[in-house]
Design a protein around this motif. Structure first.
Motif, mmCIF file in Angstrom:
data_model
loop_
_atom_site.group_PDB
_atom_site.id
_atom_site.type_symbol
_atom_site.label_atom_id
_atom_site.label_comp_id
_atom_site.label_asym_id
_atom_site.label_seq_id
_atom_site.Cartn_x
_atom_site.Cartn_y
_atom_site.Cartn_z
ATOM 1 N N ASN A 123 0.788 -1.229 -0.010
ATOM 2 C CA ASN A 123 0.049 -0.193 -0.058
ATOM 3 C C ASN A 123 0.840 1.246 -0.024
ATOM 4 N N LEU A 124 0.688 2.212 -0.865
ATOM 5 C CA LEU A 124 1.260 3.465 -0.948
ATOM 6 C C LEU A 124 0.401 4.296 -0.174
ATOM 7 N N HIS A 125 0.932 5.053 0.961
ATOM 8 C CA HIS A 125 0.061 6.073 1.625
ATOM 9 C C HIS A 125 0.523 7.387 1.423
ATOM 10 N N ILE A 126 -0.522 8.100 1.426
ATOM 11 C CA ILE A 126 -0.188 9.670 0.996
ATOM 12 C C ILE A 126 -0.870 10.724 2.162
ATOM 13 N N HIS A 175 -3.138 32.396 -8.329
ATOM 14 C CA HIS A 175 -2.144 31.608 -7.876
ATOM 15 C C HIS A 175 -2.212 30.130 -7.449
ATOM 16 N N PRO A 176 -1.783 29.310 -8.083
ATOM 17 C CA PRO A 176 -1.954 27.900 -8.013
ATOM 18 C C PRO A 176 -1.966 27.321 -6.551
ATOM 19 N N ALA A 177 -2.629 26.343 -6.380
ATOM 20 C CA ALA A 177 -2.482 25.762 -5.011
ATOM 21 C C ALA A 177 -1.202 25.024 -4.957
ATOM 22 N N LYS A 178 -0.972 24.819 -3.607
ATOM 23 C CA LYS A 178 0.270 23.842 -3.146
ATOM 24 C C LYS A 178 -0.184 22.862 -2.026
ATOM 25 N N ILE A 179 0.775 22.033 -1.953
ATOM 26 C CA ILE A 179 0.414 21.086 -0.928
ATOM 27 C C ILE A 179 1.652 20.504 -0.621
ATOM 28 N N ASP A 180 1.837 19.834 0.900
ATOM 29 C CA ASP A 180 3.111 19.365 1.261
ATOM 30 C C ASP A 180 2.577 17.866 1.722
ATOM 31 N N VAL A 181 3.162 17.000 1.058
ATOM 32 C CA VAL A 181 2.902 15.513 1.554
ATOM 33 C C VAL A 181 4.176 14.623 1.986
ATOM 34 N N ALA A 182 3.885 13.573 2.677
ATOM 35 C CA ALA A 182 4.777 12.615 2.983
ATOM 36 C C ALA A 182 4.241 11.234 2.534
ATOM 37 N N LEU A 183 5.002 10.235 1.746
ATOM 38 C CA LEU A 183 4.847 9.169 1.121
ATOM 39 C C LEU A 183 5.376 7.902 1.992
ATOM 40 N N GLN A 208 11.580 11.277 2.127
ATOM 41 C CA GLN A 208 11.669 12.538 3.097
ATOM 42 C C GLN A 208 10.753 13.379 2.759
ATOM 43 N N ALA A 209 10.097 14.026 3.869
ATOM 44 C CA ALA A 209 8.991 14.920 4.035
ATOM 45 C C ALA A 209 9.607 16.291 4.647
ATOM 46 N N PRO A 210 8.767 17.420 4.116
ATOM 47 C CA PRO A 210 7.762 17.413 3.072
ATOM 48 C C PRO A 210 8.108 17.338 1.635
ATOM 49 N N ILE A 211 7.179 16.963 1.065
ATOM 50 C CA ILE A 211 7.245 16.810 -0.512
ATOM 51 C C ILE A 211 6.457 18.269 -0.902
ATOM 52 N N ARG A 212 7.089 19.239 -1.533
ATOM 53 C CA ARG A 212 6.255 20.496 -1.806
ATOM 54 C C ARG A 212 5.707 20.239 -3.279
ATOM 55 N N ILE A 213 4.517 20.346 -3.642
ATOM 56 C CA ILE A 213 4.010 20.192 -4.907
ATOM 57 C C ILE A 213 2.826 21.427 -5.037
#
Length: 199
Positions: free
Chosen positions: A119-122, A137-145, A161-166
């Motif tokens: 399982n990949l957990h986001i 202005h576009p949205a941004k999210i920080d995630v950990a996988l 490694q977290a956070p990953i900024r998208i």
């Protein structure tokens, strides 16, 4: 002049794509080599919203603003804010990662996939909803996988490694689509990561 600005925009988006990297904290993602099915789950338990100490404060504030303008709209906003996760963000991620993964290394991602071993957990840690009110202005999210064995969830076989900024590349008028665009881009980014690592 119009051509010049188009080139600049392409360069900006290209630089953003390269800036958004997935790096390994522990484990080895290559364990997924040969797997045809992968489950995916999403978490929002510790999410924060830009400009607020907690998500609850954000929701309360934005709901109250809407309620003051139009009675009943506050509750509609609050319900939609949480519902958008399952109805917009998650389907966009799943659709786009499955579409972008090369056919030679096809691995099918399905939410709560009963056929998968892993399982990949986001986990979403932070969100900036962006805006589109004449200027945008576009949205941004920080995630950990992380990837873990479904029958033994404590066995985390890979973790980013977290956070990953998208940062999304587009900023639609609708809030849910702005944020959804960031999950779309996360799917594309992860598909490239799989392409590189799951040879």
């Amino acid at each position: 002049m119009r051509c010049f600005f188009s080139i600049i925009l392409v360069l900006v988006f290209t630089l953003q794509s390269f800036a958004q990297r997935i790096k390994t904290e522990s484990g080895d993602i290559s364990i997924l080599i040969g797997e045809k099915e992968l489950s995916v789950t999403f978490g929002y338990d510790n999410i924060k919203v830009h400009g607020y100490d907690t998500e609850a404060e954000f929701v309360k504030d934005k709901a109250q603003i809407r309620e003051n303008h139009e009675p009943g709209s506050g509750a509609v906003f609050e319900k939609a804010w949480f519902a958008d996760r399952e109805t917009v963000y998650e389907p966009l991620f799943v659709k786009d990662i499955n579409k972008a993964i090369p056919k030679k290394r096809r691995i099918n991602l399905v939410k709560n996939n009963p056929k998968a071993k892993y399982n990949l957990h986001i986990e979403t840690l932070w969100v900036f909803p962006g805006y589109n009110v004449g200027w945008s202005h576009p949205a941004k999210i920080d995630v950990a996988l992380k990837v873990y064995e479904i029958n033994n969830p404590e066995n985390v076989v890979w973790q980013s490694q977290a956070p990953i900024r998208i940062q999304a590349k587009v900023a639609p008028y609708e809030r849910e689509l702005r944020i959804g665009a960031a999950y779309n881009d996360l799917g594309i980014l992860l598909s490239w990561y799989f392409k590189k690592k799951l040879k």
